[in-house]
Scaffold this motif. Structure first.
Motif, short mmCIF file in Angstrom:
data_model
loop_
_atom_site.label_atom_id
_atom_site.label_comp_id
_atom_site.label_asym_id
_atom_site.label_seq_id
_atom_site.Cartn_x
_atom_site.Cartn_y
_atom_site.Cartn_z
N ASN A 48 -3.55 -11.14 -3.10
CA ASN A 48 -3.99 -10.42 -4.17
C ASN A 48 -3.63 -9.08 -4.04
OD1 ASN A 48 -5.81 -9.73 -5.86
ND2 ASN A 48 -7.56 -10.08 -4.67
N HIS A 49 -2.76 -8.82 -5.09
CA HIS A 49 -2.17 -7.34 -5.06
C HIS A 49 -3.19 -6.79 -6.31
CE1 HIS A 49 1.72 -9.19 -4.04
NE2 HIS A 49 1.31 -8.57 -2.83
N LYS A 50 -3.89 -7.50 -7.07
CA LYS A 50 -4.45 -6.81 -8.19
C LYS A 50 -5.35 -5.47 -7.94
CE LYS A 50 -6.49 -7.99 -12.62
NZ LYS A 50 -7.40 -7.23 -12.46
N PRO A 51 -6.36 -5.70 -6.85
CA PRO A 51 -7.17 -4.48 -6.81
C PRO A 51 -6.28 -3.05 -6.63
CG PRO A 51 -8.00 -6.26 -5.52
CD PRO A 51 -6.57 -6.72 -6.03
N LEU A 52 -5.34 -3.15 -5.74
CA LEU A 52 -4.50 -2.25 -5.46
C LEU A 52 -3.63 -1.78 -6.73
CD1 LEU A 52 -2.93 -0.10 -3.44
CD2 LEU A 52 -1.18 -1.97 -3.13
N LEU A 53 -3.13 -2.76 -7.47
CA LEU A 53 -2.38 -2.00 -8.65
C LEU A 53 -3.29 -1.48 -9.63
CD1 LEU A 53 0.08 -5.04 -8.80
CD2 LEU A 53 0.48 -2.50 -7.90
N ASP A 54 -4.43 -2.16 -9.83
CA ASP A 54 -5.41 -1.36 -10.82
C ASP A 54 -5.97 -0.19 -10.25
OD1 ASP A 54 -5.65 -3.74 -12.24
OD2 ASP A 54 -7.38 -4.60 -11.41
N TYR A 55 -6.02 -0.03 -8.91
CA TYR A 55 -6.55 1.25 -8.28
C TYR A 55 -5.35 2.52 -8.78
CZ TYR A 55 -7.42 4.73 -4.80
OH TYR A 55 -7.65 5.97 -4.21
N ILE A 56 -4.03 1.88 -8.44
CA ILE A 56 -3.20 3.09 -8.54
C ILE A 56 -2.97 3.29 -10.16
CG2 ILE A 56 -0.49 3.48 -8.72
CD1 ILE A 56 -0.68 1.60 -5.90
N ASN A 57 -3.17 2.40 -11.17
CA ASN A 57 -3.09 2.76 -12.43
C ASN A 57 -4.14 3.61 -12.82
OD1 ASN A 57 -0.66 1.48 -13.67
ND2 ASN A 57 -1.18 -0.10 -12.42
N LYS A 58 -5.08 3.78 -12.19
CA LYS A 58 -6.20 4.78 -12.69
C LYS A 58 -5.56 6.20 -12.50
CE LYS A 58 -9.42 3.10 -10.32
NZ LYS A 58 -10.90 2.96 -9.39
N TYR A 59 -4.67 6.38 -11.70
CA TYR A 59 -4.13 7.61 -11.46
C TYR A 59 -2.72 8.05 -12.03
CZ TYR A 59 -7.75 8.48 -8.00
OH TYR A 59 -8.93 8.49 -7.49
N ILE A 60 -1.67 7.00 -11.87
CA ILE A 60 -0.44 7.22 -12.37
C ILE A 60 0.06 5.81 -13.19
CG2 ILE A 60 0.30 8.99 -10.58
CD1 ILE A 60 1.77 6.47 -9.33
N ASN A 61 1.06 5.79 -13.70
CA ASN A 61 1.54 4.74 -14.42
C ASN A 61 3.01 4.17 -13.84
OD1 ASN A 61 -0.36 4.42 -16.29
ND2 ASN A 61 0.61 6.18 -17.48
N LEU A 62 3.01 3.11 -13.26
CA LEU A 62 4.11 2.56 -12.64
C LEU A 62 4.78 1.39 -13.58
CD1 LEU A 62 2.95 1.60 -8.85
CD2 LEU A 62 4.16 3.59 -9.72
N THR A 63 6.11 1.60 -13.42
CA THR A 63 6.87 0.55 -14.45
C THR A 63 6.83 -0.83 -13.56
OG1 THR A 63 8.79 0.83 -13.22
CG2 THR A 63 8.42 2.40 -15.02
N VAL A 64 7.09 -1.79 -14.11
CA VAL A 64 7.36 -3.02 -13.51
C VAL A 64 8.24 -3.14 -12.37
CG1 VAL A 64 7.48 -5.68 -13.67
CG2 VAL A 64 6.82 -4.37 -15.60
N GLU A 65 9.36 -2.40 -12.47
CA GLU A 65 10.18 -2.41 -11.49
C GLU A 65 9.70 -1.58 -10.11
OE1 GLU A 65 11.43 -0.97 -14.74
OE2 GLU A 65 11.46 -3.10 -14.99
N GLU A 66 9.04 -0.48 -10.76
CA GLU A 66 8.29 0.28 -9.39
C GLU A 66 7.28 -0.36 -8.74
OE1 GLU A 66 9.13 4.74 -11.25
OE2 GLU A 66 7.01 3.43 -11.85
N GLU A 67 6.46 -1.08 -9.43
CA GLU A 67 5.50 -2.17 -8.76
C GLU A 67 6.29 -3.15 -7.98
OE1 GLU A 67 2.69 -4.10 -11.41
OE2 GLU A 67 1.83 -2.41 -12.16
N ALA A 68 7.36 -3.74 -8.40
CA ALA A 68 8.06 -4.66 -7.29
C ALA A 68 8.50 -4.17 -6.16
CB ALA A 68 9.37 -5.30 -7.99
N ILE A 69 9.12 -2.68 -6.33
CA ILE A 69 9.49 -1.93 -5.03
C ILE A 69 8.38 -1.75 -4.15
CG2 ILE A 69 10.31 0.32 -4.40
CD1 ILE A 69 12.04 0.45 -7.13
N LEU A 70 7.26 -1.22 -4.62
CA LEU A 70 5.86 -1.00 -3.68
C LEU A 70 5.54 -2.30 -3.02
CD1 LEU A 70 3.17 1.42 -4.57
CD2 LEU A 70 2.35 -0.87 -4.11
#
Lengths: 194, 194
Positions: free
Chosen positions: A2-24
């Motif tokens: 379950n990555h969703k809480p982390l990605l939601d959290y990050i998206n409150k501060y910065i916007n990641l592209t789909v590629e960047e999300e994959a790298i992370l």
DNA sequence: AATAGATGTTAATCTAGTTTAACTTCATTT
DNA sequence: AAATGAAGTTAAACTAGATTAACATCTATT
């Protein structure tokens, strides 16, 4: 996973592209800890910054007489680590221990250093996170100096209404910088509205 | 205009190109304050992050009874601001006042936001600076909980050997979280090695 | 050189919070 | 269901540090 809480959290501060999300996501590790297990122990080198998906941890220092002093509690959607040890990669001053069964996402030191290079925007994310943490820490210093134990307890209850039921009294006392006996007395006074 | 201390300081964390240095220097302002002047006052919105070239400031909170509580002293090669107010652009909880004639370099909120975009490396610089400040703040919380006033005073003297001569005793007492009378007593005890 | 204001000291009294120790309550294991 | 142990409570005796108040020292200004 379950990555969703982390990605939601990050998206409150910065916007990641789909590629960047994959790298992370390729550089993180999910990890489960049982109640009472240690994530970091005093003297160890803290290997990871940890984002909590579920559960609760305490960060504390044990002095030479064996007394525990809790600096912070961390719950869902927040971070836990010995940041001093993590950034310097020197032995930790603090212990981080799970108070509940805890599920978290780990960023190791090396992976995070690589991520900062691959996704420079993450510098901004962590700058903002630590800025807020620093401000909260400064305010806590002032509260400890200028307020009585009873006032600090009332503020704690206000700030962390949900945490209080999850944590034993003696840990709350330790966080407030008082003994469990005195916290017990304060609670008794509050019941009889003194 | 003396930029050297700032550039030297920055270069300990990141490497700026000559062009980047020029961009940065175009966005800063040198400013001189007299002893006792305020850089920020409680209730104001803190407009700048300030790098000290020379002099000394105290950051403090005044409670409703008018008591001062000092959170930090800042000297040459360090920063001073109400970071909470600066990052949120909301009214300040703290005052920042000069204890000596103070020369500093100001980054306004807007200029710094622009600089983060023009020179993304600066995110890394400030991330690292704030990380260190946060770690120091956490350690201070622990010291306040686990040490006596005498022990805290001795550590203060160790950590800031040069500052003590520059600052009146009653401010040191405020920083340590004790009264000036009690600090006086501690010093007397130390002289008669008790 | 005299006055005023800020800083620092000493000592007596007081209080918030600690220590110690005995007791209670609750959950867990056998 | 009894037993163990962890968590929480109560109360008495104690102490680190605050408060109050009087006095001392230092400095800046007139």
């Amino acid at each position: 996973m379950n990555h969703k809480p982390l990605l939601d959290y990050i998206n409150k501060y910065i916007n990641l592209t789909v590629e960047e999300e994959a790298i992370l996501l390729a550089k993180i590790v999910h990890r489960n800890y049982l109640k009472d297990q240690y994530i970091v122990q005093q003297g160890d080198i803290c290997k990871s910054a940890n984002f909590i998906i579920s559960g609760c941890t305490k960060t504390f220092y044990t002095n030479l007489e064996g007394q525990e002093h809790i600096v912070m509690f961390s719950i869902e959607d927040w971070w836990t680590s010995d940041l001093g040890s993590f950034i310097t990669q020197k032995p930790a001053d603090f212990n981080v221990q799970c108070i509940e069964r805890t599920q978290l996402i780990q960023f190791t030191y090396d992976n995070l250093e690589e991520l900062y290079i691959e996704i420079p925007k993450l510098e901004r994310l962590f700058r903002k996170i630590v800025e807020r943490a620093f401000v909260a820490s400064q305010k806590r210093i002032i509260r400890n100096f200028s307020l009585t134990a009873k006032e600090r307890y009332l503020i704690f209850k206000e700030n962390y209404p949900k945490i209080e039921q999850r944590i034993p009294q003696y840990m709350i006392a330790s966080y407030l910088g008082i003994t469990k006996e005195f916290l017990s007395k304060i609670k008794n006074q509050l019941i009889h509205n003194q």
